[in-house]
Enzyme design. Structure first.
Site, short mmCIF file in Angstrom:
data_model
loop_
_atom_site.label_atom_id
_atom_site.label_comp_id
_atom_site.label_asym_id
_atom_site.label_seq_id
_atom_site.Cartn_x
_atom_site.Cartn_y
_atom_site.Cartn_z
N ASN A 56 -0.22 -1.91 7.09
CA ASN A 56 0.45 -0.72 7.63
C ASN A 56 1.35 -1.13 8.78
OD1 ASN A 56 -0.67 1.26 6.03
ND2 ASN A 56 -2.20 1.91 7.54
N ARG A 62 -3.69 1.16 1.25
CA ARG A 62 -3.91 -0.28 1.36
C ARG A 62 -5.05 -0.76 0.47
NH1 ARG A 62 -4.38 -1.23 7.65
NH2 ARG A 62 -5.47 0.74 7.40
#
Length: 742
Positions: free
Chosen positions: A37, A19
């Site tokens: 996520n 990320r």
């Protein structure tokens, strides 16, 4: 012109800094949107100029973080929102888990610099980590992989760590195990005052046995240069002969003990940090009791900050072996460590970060330019073995009895478990059943098909047969070995599969183990095998290899051989069992053939661990000996290989005064020769030109090298194992791919 796309990334993309990588990439390219996520992996939406979006999608593959494994990137164009800025969004709840979880990874170079920097607030902090390294699988309770889903949930972030965690420019941005001395786990040497690392080093120098809590469980450590300490550890652990592994401070120290080629260097220094089996150099400062009579040494270098601190302070090699009594699983729970290791360890170096699932060290060796896994566990698990054909149904494969692993499979992923061990006691069975439950939850697998070994008394088989609402598929042991080798190499077959091991339940109810199979993933034909002989006393013959020498030699003229003299008191009684067929099951096992020759040559009449006689026979063999024995091959549609010829030839040389190392080598060469000649005859009948080698006997490096050379010289393509073990640790993968075709 502005475009917006929805992106989904699958693979090992959680807990590896994906990320923050996406965030930094999007900001660099001037893209707007978000990333997050969920249970399926990483999702993102990006909006901007088409060329920038295209560059973004390419970089997802080419610039991914070091620990990431990108399996697939799916892209869908959606309506532009005119959004400004880019952000990381919270993980949503619910859905079907499809993401992959990273294995534990060795401390990265950046964290090592911080560890040794007196000006850094994590100076000498033994739990330092970042998005590119540290604990993963051993601390994960569930997915998506966020801090509340790990055993770090009980350590609230301090303001400094909180700031790093939320700073996109920081290396610890969204690093779930992030911590520091102010807010993270604490190290303790129980009942010993002072600095835990310095005090542990003093204890080791003084000859003490210290239990050290690692990533996946407790290790037992002693000074590898002190014979008294190594011998003391053997006695307390009830590990009479099996070699210990050692940890050395760095690659330079490894080179002082062993031959380290380029492959070995990559294995020792990579992120997985397994134990690497390497040829020993003469004169290494290792006590004789560490690896008695073994030409190789299992070596590893530090893979946690704690290990780095210990090894830098200690300076030399230490024994670092699983914290257990022999035949029990590794201890990993703090509340049980004192009870189970109290009679072994003099002190306990521990900490308060919980280990969620026990994981032993992996073992690998270099073989012909690549790593060959001997035990697949820490550093590899739970990253899947990717297969080349999708599973049409979700599968659980329960593995074998010895060196057990299980395998859960769906799509193109086979999630081979960590090393469970021998399913022979309650603790190991509990590790097996809880491990299946954990993997099924992590990867959202609800098995529709359950594969098991044909042996009715294996605990793994009994477990499978107690399950309800699933289709059961019994898989013959040696077919599973060959299927495992096929899956390891991305093949379907057919192949001529040579499966050599100690024990496997045959379809005829006898004990197989010296098998030649015409096999693919759908089925097999037993086209050749070693001639069966009795196992006098059943399992007693496994523990006492001299009984197999008796079985192969017969009772006509054993008197001139020392193997008879050493066991004269029991020889006639055991011979009577064999003659009458009482408690003497028939076996074609190649492992028992090696046992017979080992006993004949005086190498080993009784064993302390599985495979010991064959291992020691390999160790004494003269690698420069080129002579070999010849075994007869008879039969028509099914060939029979007469292993007794090899034993009798060895006995003849022994009587003639030939040196034992030469005889041992000639036997190995004879096995390689008869494998090749058998495969040549089978090639004529089947037109199959590819041979797959599997089974624990092919962990014998001398035999493997000679067999591969001989087969290759005779025009065969030869498949060997690399990603999963050739021994029973790879059985579950073979069972899974077979059941996937059922």
């Amino acid at each position: 012109m502005v475009v917006r796309v929805s992106v989904r990334v699958g693979g090992v993309v959680q807990g590896v800094g994906f990320r923050p990588f996406v965030y930094a990439l999007a900001v660099r390219l001037g893209l707007n949107g978000h990333v997050g996520n969920d249970v399926a992996g990483v999702f993102a939406e990006v909006e901007g100029q088409p060329s920038a979006v295209e560059e973004f999608l390419i970089a997802l593959h080419e610039e991914a973080p070091p620990l990431a494994v990108v399996d697939e990137v799916s892209v869908r164009e959606i309506a532009s929102l005119g959004e400004t800025g880019f952000r990381i969004v919270p993980s949503p709840d619910g859905g079907h888990a499809a993401t992959l979880v990273s294995a534990d990874s060795a401390t990265c170079e950046d964290c090592l610099r911080d560890l040794h920097d007196p000006g850094d607030r994590r100076y000498r902090y033994p739990f330092i980590n970042c998005t590119n390294c540290g604990p993963r699988f051993t601390i994960v309770r569930s997915v998506p992989y966020d801090r509340p889903s790990t055993t770090m949930a009980s350590f609230p972030l301090c303001p400094d760590c909180e700031r790093e965690y939320h700073d996109p420019a920081d290396r610890r941005f969204h690093a779930q195990p992030v911590c520091c001395p102010a807010c993270g786990p604490r190290l303790e040497l129980t009942d010993v005052p002072g600095d835990p690392v310095e005090s542990t080093v003093e204890l080791l120098h003084g000859g003490a046995v210290v239990a050290i809590k690692g990533l996946g469980g407790y290790h037992l450590a002693v000074d590898a240069g002190q014979e008294a300490a190594a011998s003391r550890l053997r006695g307390r652990k009830h590990r009479e002969d099996k070699p210990f592994a050692v940890m050395v401070p760095d690659l330079a120290a490894a080179r002082e003990l062993c031959e380290v080629d380029e492959v070995a260097e990559r294995m020792l220094g990579g992120r997985r940090r397994p134990i690497v089996l390497l040829p020993r150099l003469d004169g290494g400062a290792i006590a004789p009791s560490v690896a008695p009579g073994n030409r190789r040494l299992g070596v590893m270098v530090p893979y946690t900050p704690l290990h780095h601190l210990l090894m830098e302070a200690f300076g030399g090699p230490i024994v670092l072996t699983s914290g257990n009594v022999s035949d029990e699983p590794i201890v990993y729970r703090d509340e049980e460590v004192r009870a189970r290791l109290a009679g072994i360890a003099d002190a306990f170096l521990t900490h308060d970060r919980e280990i969620h699932i026990r994981t032993d060290d992996s073992i690998v060796r270099p073989f012909r330019g690549r790593a060959q896994v001997q035990r697949r566990s820490r550093g590899y698990v739970p990253e899947p073995v990717t297969v080349h054909r999708e599973f049409s149904r979700q599968v659980l494969a329960c593995g074998a009895e010895l060196k057990n692993t299980f395998c859960l499979a769906k799509d193109k992923h086979a999630f081979l478990s960590h090393h469970i061990g021998d399913l022979e006691n309650f603790e190991t069975l509990e590790s097996f059943t809880s491990g299946i439950e954990h993997f099924a939850g992590l990867f959202d697998i609800k098995p529709e098909v359950v594969a098991h070994d044909l042996h009715p008394e294996y605990l793994s088989t009994k477990y499978a047969k107690e399950l309800t609402g699933v289709e059961l598929v019994g898989v013959q042991h040696h077919h599973a070995h060959i299927a495992s080798c096929l899956a390891d190499n991305g093949r379907d077959g057919p192949v001529l599969g040579v499966a050599f091991d100690g024990t496997g339940y045959g379809t005829d109810g006898t004990i197989w183990g010296g098998e030649f199979l015409l096999a693919n993933l759908s089925g097999f034909d037993r086209v050749a095998h070693f001639a069966p002989v009795p196992m006098p006393g059943g399992t007693a013959a496994i523990k006492q290899p001299w009984r197999m020498a008796l079985s192969y030699l017969g009772t006509d003229d054993p008197v001139a051989l020392d193997v008879f003299r050493r066991n004269e008191g029991a020889w006639e009684t055991v011979a009577s069992l064999a003659r009458k067929g009482l408690n003497s099951p028939m076996t074609s096992s190649a492992g028992r053939l090696f046992d017979a020759v080992a006993a004949l040559l005086g190498v080993r009449d009784a064993v302390n661990y599985e495979g010991q006689a064959a291992i020691e026979l390999e160790q004494i063999a003269d690698p420069g000996e080129e002579g070999g024995y010849r075994a007869e091959i008879t039969g028509g549609e099914r060939l029979v290989v007469h292993g007794r010829d090899l034993v009798l030839a060895a006995a003849g040389d022994l009587r003639a005064g030939v040196a034992v190392p030469a005889i041992a080598a000639r036997f190995h060469n004879g096995v390689a020769d008869v494998v090749t000649r058998t495969c040549r005859r089978l090639r004529e009948a089947t037109q199959v030109t590819t041979v797959a080698l599997s089974g624990g006997v092919f962990q014998n490096l001398l035999l493997l090298e000679r067999t591969v050379d001989a087969l290759t010289d005779n025009g065969f393509e030869v498949l060997t194992h690399s990603r999963v073990p050739a021994n029973d640790g790879g059985i579950s993968l073979g069972q899974a791919v077979i059941a996937g075709r059922a």
